[in-house]
Design an enzyme around this catalytic site. Sequence first.
Site, PDB file in Angstrom:
ATOM      1  N   LYS A 215      -3.444   8.640   3.004  1.00 24.96           N
ATOM      2  CA  LYS A 215      -4.672   8.781   3.755  1.00 24.96           C
ATOM      3  C   LYS A 215      -4.146   8.861   4.959  1.00 24.96           C
ATOM      4  O   LYS A 215      -5.282   9.176   5.449  1.00 24.96           O
ATOM      5  CB  LYS A 215      -4.623   7.266   3.309  1.00 24.96           C
ATOM      6  CG  LYS A 215      -5.533   6.347   2.151  1.00 24.96           C
ATOM      7  CD  LYS A 215      -6.369   6.769   1.719  1.00 24.96           C
ATOM      8  CE  LYS A 215      -7.083   6.837   0.673  1.00 24.96           C
ATOM      9  NZ  LYS A 215      -7.781   7.174  -0.433  1.00 24.96           N
TER      10      LYS A 215
ATOM     11  N   TYR B 192       0.809  -1.380   0.367  1.00 21.03           N
ATOM     12  CA  TYR B 192       0.217  -0.573   0.084  1.00 21.03           C
ATOM     13  C   TYR B 192       0.847   1.529  -0.222  1.00 21.03           C
ATOM     14  O   TYR B 192       0.480   2.443  -0.836  1.00 21.03           O
ATOM     15  CB  TYR B 192      -1.110   0.173   0.899  1.00 21.03           C
ATOM     16  CG  TYR B 192      -2.079   0.539   1.269  1.00 21.03           C
ATOM     17  CD1 TYR B 192      -2.865   0.132  -0.247  1.00 21.03           C
ATOM     18  CD2 TYR B 192      -2.612   1.623   1.823  1.00 21.03           C
ATOM     19  CE1 TYR B 192      -3.844   1.482  -0.083  1.00 21.03           C
ATOM     20  CE2 TYR B 192      -3.370   2.367   1.648  1.00 21.03           C
ATOM     21  CZ  TYR B 192      -4.945   2.396   0.589  1.00 21.03           C
ATOM     22  OH  TYR B 192      -5.468   3.203   0.759  1.00 21.03           O
TER      23      TYR B 192
HETATM   24  P1  NAP Z   1     -12.246   4.025  -8.809  1.00 19.74           P
HETATM   25  O1  NAP Z   1     -13.288   3.046  -8.473  1.00 19.74           O
HETATM   26  O2  NAP Z   1     -10.969   3.391  -9.700  1.00 19.74           O
HETATM   27  O3  NAP Z   1     -12.572   5.136  -7.665  1.00 19.74           O
HETATM   28  C1  NAP Z   1     -11.226   6.115  -7.908  1.00 19.74           C
HETATM   29  C2  NAP Z   1     -11.878   7.420  -7.985  1.00 19.74           C
HETATM   30  O4  NAP Z   1     -10.371   8.321  -8.472  1.00 19.74           O
HETATM   31  C3  NAP Z   1     -11.876   7.077  -9.874  1.00 19.74           C
HETATM   32  O5  NAP Z   1     -13.305   8.091 -10.350  1.00 19.74           O
HETATM   33  C4  NAP Z   1     -10.192   8.184 -10.712  1.00 19.74           C
HETATM   34  O6  NAP Z   1     -10.739   8.520 -12.582  1.00 19.74           O
HETATM   35  C5  NAP Z   1     -10.529   9.168  -9.979  1.00 19.74           C
HETATM   36  N1  NAP Z   1      -9.315   9.977  -9.656  1.00 19.74           N
HETATM   37  C6  NAP Z   1      -8.208   9.625 -10.156  1.00 19.74           C
HETATM   38  N2  NAP Z   1      -6.804  10.630  -9.989  1.00 19.74           N
HETATM   39  C7  NAP Z   1      -8.048  11.493 -10.581  1.00 19.74           C
HETATM   40  C8  NAP Z   1      -8.313  13.233 -10.420  1.00 19.74           C
HETATM   41  N3  NAP Z   1      -6.612  13.712 -10.681  1.00 19.74           N
HETATM   42  N4  NAP Z   1      -8.538  13.762 -10.243  1.00 19.74           N
HETATM   43  C9  NAP Z   1     -10.209  13.348 -10.339  1.00 19.74           C
HETATM   44  N5  NAP Z   1     -10.559  12.028 -10.117  1.00 19.74           N
HETATM   45  C10 NAP Z   1      -9.250  11.500 -10.328  1.00 19.74           C
HETATM   46  O7  NAP Z   1     -11.551   2.962  -6.704  1.00 19.74           O
HETATM   47  P2  NAP Z   1     -12.527   3.311  -5.569  1.00 19.74           P
HETATM   48  O8  NAP Z   1     -12.277   1.991  -4.646  1.00 19.74           O
HETATM   49  O9  NAP Z   1     -13.783   3.436  -5.316  1.00 19.74           O
HETATM   50  O10 NAP Z   1     -11.704   3.999  -4.921  1.00 19.74           O
HETATM   51  C11 NAP Z   1     -12.698   5.349  -4.480  1.00 19.74           C
HETATM   52  C12 NAP Z   1     -11.844   6.264  -3.077  1.00 19.74           C
HETATM   53  O11 NAP Z   1     -11.616   4.817  -1.992  1.00 19.74           O
HETATM   54  C13 NAP Z   1     -10.730   5.925  -3.125  1.00 19.74           C
HETATM   55  O12 NAP Z   1     -10.109   6.739  -2.235  1.00 19.74           O
HETATM   56  C14 NAP Z   1      -9.664   4.595  -2.631  1.00 19.74           C
HETATM   57  O13 NAP Z   1      -8.626   5.086  -1.791  1.00 19.74           O
HETATM   58  C15 NAP Z   1     -11.292   4.467  -1.357  1.00 19.74           C
HETATM   59  N6  NAP Z   1     -10.936   3.453  -0.814  1.00 19.74           N
HETATM   60  C16 NAP Z   1     -10.868   1.963  -1.597  1.00 19.74           C
HETATM   61  C17 NAP Z   1     -10.500   0.529  -0.844  1.00 19.74           C
HETATM   62  C18 NAP Z   1     -10.868  -0.546  -1.522  1.00 19.74           C
HETATM   63  O14 NAP Z   1     -10.639  -1.265  -1.599  1.00 19.74           O
HETATM   64  N7  NAP Z   1     -11.409  -0.878  -3.379  1.00 19.74           N
HETATM   65  C19 NAP Z   1     -10.632   1.153   0.778  1.00 19.74           C
HETATM   66  C20 NAP Z   1     -10.508   1.564   0.986  1.00 19.74           C
HETATM   67  C21 NAP Z   1     -10.997   2.709   0.715  1.00 19.74           C
HETATM   68  P3  NAP Z   1      -9.590   7.591 -12.977  1.00 19.74           P
HETATM   69  O15 NAP Z   1     -10.583   6.116 -13.074  1.00 19.74           O
HETATM   70  O16 NAP Z   1      -9.572   8.223 -14.230  1.00 19.74           O
HETATM   71  O17 NAP Z   1      -8.394   7.665 -12.590  1.00 19.74           O
END
Ligand code: NAP
Length: 256
Positions: free
Chosen positions: A163, A156
């Site tokens: 984070k 990570y």
């Molecule tokens: P996701 O569907 O890939 O969402 C991440 C989003 O961030 C995407 O829409 C991505 O767009 C966007 N992003 C990245 N760079 C950007 C920028 N410069 N400007 C605007 N948007 C941008 O994945 P997710 O897992 O749902 O993630 C959402 C949040 O949850 C994140 O903060 C992640 O760290 C957190 N989270 C996830 C998990 C997990 O296991 N999945 C667990 C805990 C926390 P692009 O695709 O165009 O880059």
Amino acid sequence: MSQLAGKLGIVFGVANKRSIAWAIAQAWHKAGAKLAFTYQGERLKENVEELAGTFGADTLLMPCDVTKDEDIARVFTEVGQKFGKLHLMLHSVAFAPKDALEGEFINTSREAFRVAHDVSAYSLIALARGAAPLMTEGGSIIGMTYYGSEKVVPHYNVMGVAKAALESSTRYLAYDLGPKKIRVNCISAGPVNTLAARGIAGFTDMLKHYEAHAPLKRNVLPDELGATGTFLASDGAGAITGQIIYVDCGYQIMGM
Ligand code: NAP
């Protein structure tokens, strides 16, 4: 059912139907909120257009790269023109260069550190600053975080450090915005199989590890993140601010 009736919200971070942002947006919509969406670039426009379109053909949809101040300014100007005010904001955005999520943390480059913090942590501050003047009736701002901020989760790496910055920013923003009745909290989600998660080396093993070791012996479901997002957005959470809420089947309490 209508916990969020009359609330106006904006959602950052829908990439596709697996996105955590989409799970929370669906829950907010079901609870009666009217939502606007942003997408990062043309590549994702169609996906987000299709999903957001299910809430009505007139759903406000805007491009926004959260590293660009001019994008952020334009988004909140448009929201101000269309909605007049705002109650809810979801920050569900994170990014780190792939090589920074594979090797050893000690090899994190200055550039990977900068990008990870800009996209994943600073953006919450910039977006909160854009949203706050529209939250004239008070509001709820929610970010998404992960346990790798406080404990070492192999691979990570720099995202854990980003984070930690996001979580600390949540507390400072909660202090600044509290007098305006704007609450700022983070949901710390257990692993969910999304586009961003698949960028982390060994992610499938992480899912198995949680299933084996979390008290509830399973992984969190997207709907459960939606339900927590709705609670935090609702008046029921009116006295909760600056908090990190773990929605991880209890994994965070374990010492061994
Ligand atoms: P996701 O569907 O890939 O969402 C991440 C989003 O961030 C995407 O829409 C991505 O767009 C966007 N992003 C990245 N760079 C950007 C920028 N410069 N400007 C605007 N948007 C941008 O994945 P997710 O897992 O749902 O993630 C959402 C949040 O949850 C994140 O903060 C992640 O760290 C957190 N989270 C996830 C998990 C997990 O296991 N999945 C667990 C805990 C926390 P692009 O695709 O165009 O880059």
